[in-house]
Design an enzyme around this catalytic site. Structure first.
Site, short mmCIF file in Angstrom:
data_model
loop_
_atom_site.label_atom_id
_atom_site.label_comp_id
_atom_site.label_asym_id
_atom_site.label_seq_id
_atom_site.Cartn_x
_atom_site.Cartn_y
_atom_site.Cartn_z
N HIS A 60 0.82 -1.21 0.00
CA HIS A 60 0.00 0.00 0.00
C HIS A 60 0.86 1.26 0.00
O HIS A 60 2.07 1.22 0.23
CB HIS A 60 -0.94 0.01 1.21
CG HIS A 60 -0.24 0.02 2.54
ND1 HIS A 60 0.28 1.17 3.11
CD2 HIS A 60 0.04 -0.99 3.42
CE1 HIS A 60 0.83 0.88 4.28
NE2 HIS A 60 0.70 -0.43 4.50
N CYS A 101 3.18 -4.96 6.88
CA CYS A 101 2.79 -4.66 5.51
C CYS A 101 3.98 -4.13 4.70
O CYS A 101 5.06 -3.86 5.24
CB CYS A 101 1.65 -3.65 5.48
SG CYS A 101 0.05 -4.34 5.96
#
Length: 302
Positions: free
Chosen positions: A191, A207
């Site tokens: 992301h 992440c």
């Protein structure tokens, strides 16, 4: 070639608006080796940090630190020349889809045409929130995503007396940025981020963080079902024509990720039965003082 032409036009258009920012680096995969890019140099400007300099060339903060030992991260001396380590040995393994090498904090995207590879700096899991090694795929794409905060992160904030909303709507403060690629593993997402200094370092809860301009580019080129391989290769061996190169990074964690790889075995896998000579003093020096970019260590004889 249409994809590259469109990307070039897009980069030129953005350059008119943001002359100090670079975008993903795209190369033709060489037929005579596995090394792409070139080393560059730039002059440090007043107010620069290694992070801001790196962003201009789409390099991560830690890459800049490895390549420029002894240079202040926060306040490098203006007017001096600094090295940009924008040359890479492609990771060992299958060249398909997305490959993320945690040791160098860098993502490689192999285009479906089989000819081009794009590469981007990434932020990875901080200590205690290690990004797992995975062989998975993109299972969902979201533009302007809503972040439903994982239970583990909520509990961690509560233990430290900090409280955050359980759901964060799209917007400039959303930790996922404007684009998110969910993987086939719980809570692991590629992301964007409103915090560019968190890219190229260990900064996330597991992440993969990217610069907003980079994740947009990746998002537009990746489809659901694209394979994703998260690896940890602190030592890479490269070949270009008749030269052998080594790219060395500090392992993120020897206990969690790192299993010893004999450099001699890695060289043999690269050159096969060809005759070669290695300057082992250079290998030892690179192991002791990692630079993060390819340097020659030997030659191949035809």
């Amino acid at each position: 070639m249409k994809l590259i032409t469109m990307a070039t036009k897009r980069m030129c258009w953005f350059a008119l608006l943001l002359p100090s920012v670079s975008f993903g680096l795209t190369f033709v995969i060489p037929h005579n080796g596995n090394i792409v890019g070139k080393i560059q140099y730039t002059t440090i400007m007043p107010g620069d940090s290694l992070s801001t300099i790196g962003r201009r060339f789409d390099m991560g903060g830690y890459e800049m630190v490895e390549a420029n030992p002894g240079v202040s991260y926060a306040s490098p001396p203006p007017g001096e020349e600094i090295l940009i380590p924008s040359r890479f040995i492609l990771p060992a393994g299958e060249r398909k889809g997305i490959v993320i090498n945690l040791a160098e904090m860098r993502l490689y995207f192999y285009h479906p045409d089989g000819v081009h590879v794009s590469t981007y700096p990434v932020g990875v899991g901080q200590e205690g929130w290690n990004t797992p090694l995975l062989h998975t795929q993109v299972v969902r794409k979201r533009q302007h995503p809503t972040w439903v905060v994982p239970k583990s992160i909520l509990e961690n904030h509560e233990r430290h007396g900090k409280y955050i909303d359980k759901v964060m709507p799209p917007g400039p403060d959303n930790p996922l940025g404007d684009y998110a690629l969910s993987l086939g593993a719980e809570n692991i997402v590629i992301h964007g981020s409103p915090f560019p200094k968190g890219v190229g370092v260990r900064s996330s809860h597991g992440c993969i963080r990217m610069l907003n301009e980079d994740v947009e580019e990746l998002y537009n080129n990746v489809q659901v079902g694209t394979p994703v391989n998260i690896i940890h290769q602190p030592t890479k061996i490269g070949r270009l024509n008749d030269k052998i190169y080594m790219e060395a990074h500090v392992p993120l964690s020897k206990s969690i990720y790192y299993s010893e790889h004999n450099v001699g075995d890695l060289i043999y896998k690269m050159v096969g039965k060809a005759k070669y000579a290695i300057e082992w003093n250079k290998v030892q020096n690179l192991q002791a003082h990692t630079s993060g970019y390819p340097l020659p260590i030997g030659s191949i004889f035809n």
